[in-house]
Design an enzyme around this catalytic site. Structure first.
Site, mmCIF file in Angstrom:
data_model
loop_
_atom_site.group_PDB
_atom_site.id
_atom_site.type_symbol
_atom_site.label_atom_id
_atom_site.label_comp_id
_atom_site.label_asym_id
_atom_site.label_seq_id
_atom_site.Cartn_x
_atom_site.Cartn_y
_atom_site.Cartn_z
ATOM 1 N N GLU A 297 -8.043 8.648 3.846
ATOM 2 C CA GLU A 297 -7.646 8.270 2.493
ATOM 3 C C GLU A 297 -8.810 7.971 1.552
ATOM 4 O O GLU A 297 -9.849 7.448 1.963
ATOM 5 C CB GLU A 297 -6.716 7.049 2.540
ATOM 6 C CG GLU A 297 -5.391 7.376 3.210
ATOM 7 C CD GLU A 297 -4.376 6.264 3.147
ATOM 8 O OE1 GLU A 297 -3.176 6.581 3.148
ATOM 9 O OE2 GLU A 297 -4.773 5.090 3.119
ATOM 10 N N CYS B 40 0.845 -1.176 0.000
ATOM 11 C CA CYS B 40 0.000 0.000 0.000
ATOM 12 C C CYS B 40 0.886 1.233 0.000
ATOM 13 O O CYS B 40 2.053 1.173 0.360
ATOM 14 C CB CYS B 40 -0.961 0.010 1.189
ATOM 15 S SG CYS B 40 -0.177 -0.223 2.776
#
Length: 197
Positions: free
Chosen positions: A132, A83
């Site tokens: 996010e 990620c």
């Protein structure tokens, strides 16, 4: 690290690391500006673009990584394959492929978009906030891993049942279950119904 067009303008110059900038986005994922990486994660957090990768082997096992102990955010915890954050102007797909290679020394043999998910996850240990707009990717890995020890502490391939056992006893990233659940439809399509995802 090899210099590519995607990384050339973001590589250290004159021996000093440049500030890493993230793309700030609105609730629809439209870019509205940039912010320095650490500043974007300070409470209450600034909504920024991110990506999460889930790679599987030929047996339908998910590749997990344990984040290296030296990482400033969520060190030592288990999480999905890879990620991170695209550079400003870099596509999430390109960033996902780039970081997977940088962290794990492998290029996916297949990488497909799996939707997006928006979340706000404070990290209780660091005090940082993951605010996010996350682009999800699923794919296959068929080459031997060569993890970068500065990024990855350990790796493991797990079945759905093994993940449930591991998740009950090990510490995982605050965002892991959110991104996994959001990616499940694409994961099931990739791995088939018999794998239990």
């Amino acid at each position: 690290m090899p210099i590519t067009p995607a990384t050339a303008t973001h590589s250290p110059s004159n021996g000093a690391a440049d500030a890493i900038l993230l793309e700030l986005v609105d609730e629809n994922g439209v870019t509205i500006g940039t912010a320095e990486k650490l500043a974007a994660h300070q409470p209450p957090g600034q909504l920024h673009r991110a990506f999460s990768v889930f790679l599987f082997d030929e047996y339908g096992r998910l590749l997990l990584q344990q984040r290296a102990l030296g990482k400033y955010h969520s060190p030592g915890v288990w999480s999905n394959t890879c990620c991170g954050h695209p550079y400003p102007g870099e596509s999430p797909f390109a960033a996902a492929a780039r970081r997977t290679h940088e962290e794990l020394g492998v290029s996916p043999s297949l990488l497909a978009e799996a939707g997006t998910v928006r979340y706000n996850h404070p990290d209780p240990d660091s005090g940082l906030v993951e605010q996010e707009y996350n682009h999800l990717f699923v794919g296959l890995v068929q080459s031997p891993l060569q993890p970068d020890p500065e990024e990855v502490g350990a790796t493991a391939f797990v079945t759905a049942d093994e993940l449930a056992e591991r998740h009950a006893k090990d510490t995982f990233s605050s965002w892991f279950m959110t991104v996994l659940d959001a990616a499940r439809p694409a994961i099931r399509e990739l791995t088939g119904p018999s794998t239990g995802w």
